[in-house]
Design a protein around this motif. Structure first.
Motif: not given
Length: 384
Positions: A40-45, A65-69, A96-102, A134-139
């Motif tokens: 998502d954009a917040h994590l990217h920024r 990087v797709f950061d529009a989630v 890489l992010g929360g549930g929506s990104s994954m 597919l690799v998943q990394v939760p934040t």
């Protein structure tokens, strides 16, 4: 013993700071060298992705990087992400992010590799094509999406629908609790309670509950109950952050095999109509649904009372009540809002929410006690 199946991702690695050497890990895991990061954009920024991106580049990966989630991702988002992945020539997907990104990463990995349209994927076991690695990394320590075979999308204006397929399990999962250190207390509370709901509903579900899902659910609940207050109070506490992230992943493994039920079924319309975070909506509905289920689930709640350290002793009904009281106390101590009115849900919306909840048949049929529209309305009123 009744036969059962227990499925899980290909590999789970637990490593504090592991995201900073993700390039070395992925170079060892895959021959692929063009990675699409879904976030998502917040994590990217915020720069949270920077160490992982630098590590990937240092090990020869081309990174897009797709950061529009966004929360409650709509269908159109999937198409946009797939288009960017194709343009980049991606041959591996990293959520890489929360549930929506994954959740988005799972579907994009499928759609980049196959020809099935999204409309054909909804339901259980309808994904037939291949997918990219597919690799998943939760934040966050909450959704458990990193270890589940489920994606939830918003369809139309407010309705949520699920896609369930073993092809959505990740090849590799990295649990790096250092990524969760910056999570604010309220988000820590909401996501942590979300994970606890996963464990509770997996342990008390009518269908597919099994000895292995029970083990994962109990240990997840133990870890989460022990560490949530500390993680909310001191977000830099390493032991608390590690316990929360592992607990959330274990809860995800539990409910991926023994599905969730009415708490989630009633939470989804709240997210769809009012765009409330999923963890928060689960927290709001947990108490009323626990009480509704008491007639059938009391023996199991009594067992969970010991897991969360609820004080006292006595017969099953007494211990079950102690478990519900302990969960409500835990939510109070975490600072999570407890009433629908406190988060801007108007009372005149409750009948519409009850009607919409009836669409969640996959979840409602797993609840220990039936929930019809009248019961759903009563539960929303109890939460109001």
């Amino acid at each position: 013993m009744t036969g059962f199946t227990f499925d899980t991702p290909g590999s789970i690695r637990v490593e504090w700071g592991g995201a900073a050497r993700l390039g070395a890990l992925m170079a060892d895991w895959f021959a692929a060298r063009s990675v699409l990061i879904v976030t998502d954009a917040h994590l990217h920024r915020s720069g949270v992705l920077d160490p992982a991106k630098a590590s990937l580049a240092a090990h020869g990966f081309a990174v897009a990087v797709f950061d529009a989630v966004v929360a409650d991702p709509p269908e159109a988002l999937i198409g946009a992400c797939v288009a960017q992945g194709r343009a980049a020539g991606a041959d591996v997907v990293l959520g890489l992010g929360g549930g929506s990104s994954m959740d988005v990463a799972k579907l994009v990995a499928v759609m980049l590799a196959g020809e099935q349209p999204l409309s054909e994927l909804y339901g259980i076991g309808r994904v037939t094509g291949p997918r990219l690695p597919l690799v998943q990394v939760p934040t966050t320590a909450g959704t458990g999406s990193e270890v589940t075979n489920i994606t939830i999308l918003t369809t139309g204006g407010t309705t949520k629908m699920g896609i369930v397929s073993d092809r959505l399990y990740a090849d590799r999962v990295l649990l790096d609790a250092a990524l969760t250190v910056g999570l604010p207390p309220q988000q820590t509370a909401a996501t942590g309670i979300d994970a606890m709901v996963h464990a509770i509903e997996a342990y008390t579900g009518r269908h597919r509950k099994n000895p292995l899902s029970d083990i994962f659910a109990r240990e997840a609940l133990r870890l989460l109950a022990r560490h949530l207050p500390t993680a909310c109070r001191d977000g830099t506490d390493r032991a608390a952050r590690e316990g929360m992230l592992l607990g959330a992943a274990m809860a995800g493994q539990a409910f991926s095999n023994s599905p969730v039920a009415a708490v989630h079924a009633l939470a989804y319309p709240l997210g769809g109509h009012f765009h409330l975070p999923h963890g928060l909506t689960n927290a709001l509905m947990l108490g009323p649904v626990l009480r509704h289920n008491m007639a059938a689930a009391a023996p199991l709640y009594a067992e969970l009372a010991d897991v969360v350290g609820a004080p006292g002793s006595g017969p099953v009904d007494q211990r079950a009540q102690a478990f519900v009281a302990a969960m409500e106390d835990l939510m109070d101590r975490s600072g999570a809002p407890r009433r629908l009115r406190d988060v801007g849900v108007p009372e005149d919306s409750l009948p519409r929410l009850a009607r919409d909840a009836m669409l969640q048949t996959r979840l409602l049929q797993n609840n220990p006690v039936p929930v019809d529209e009248a019961a759903a309305l009563a539960l929303y009123r109890a939460a109001f």
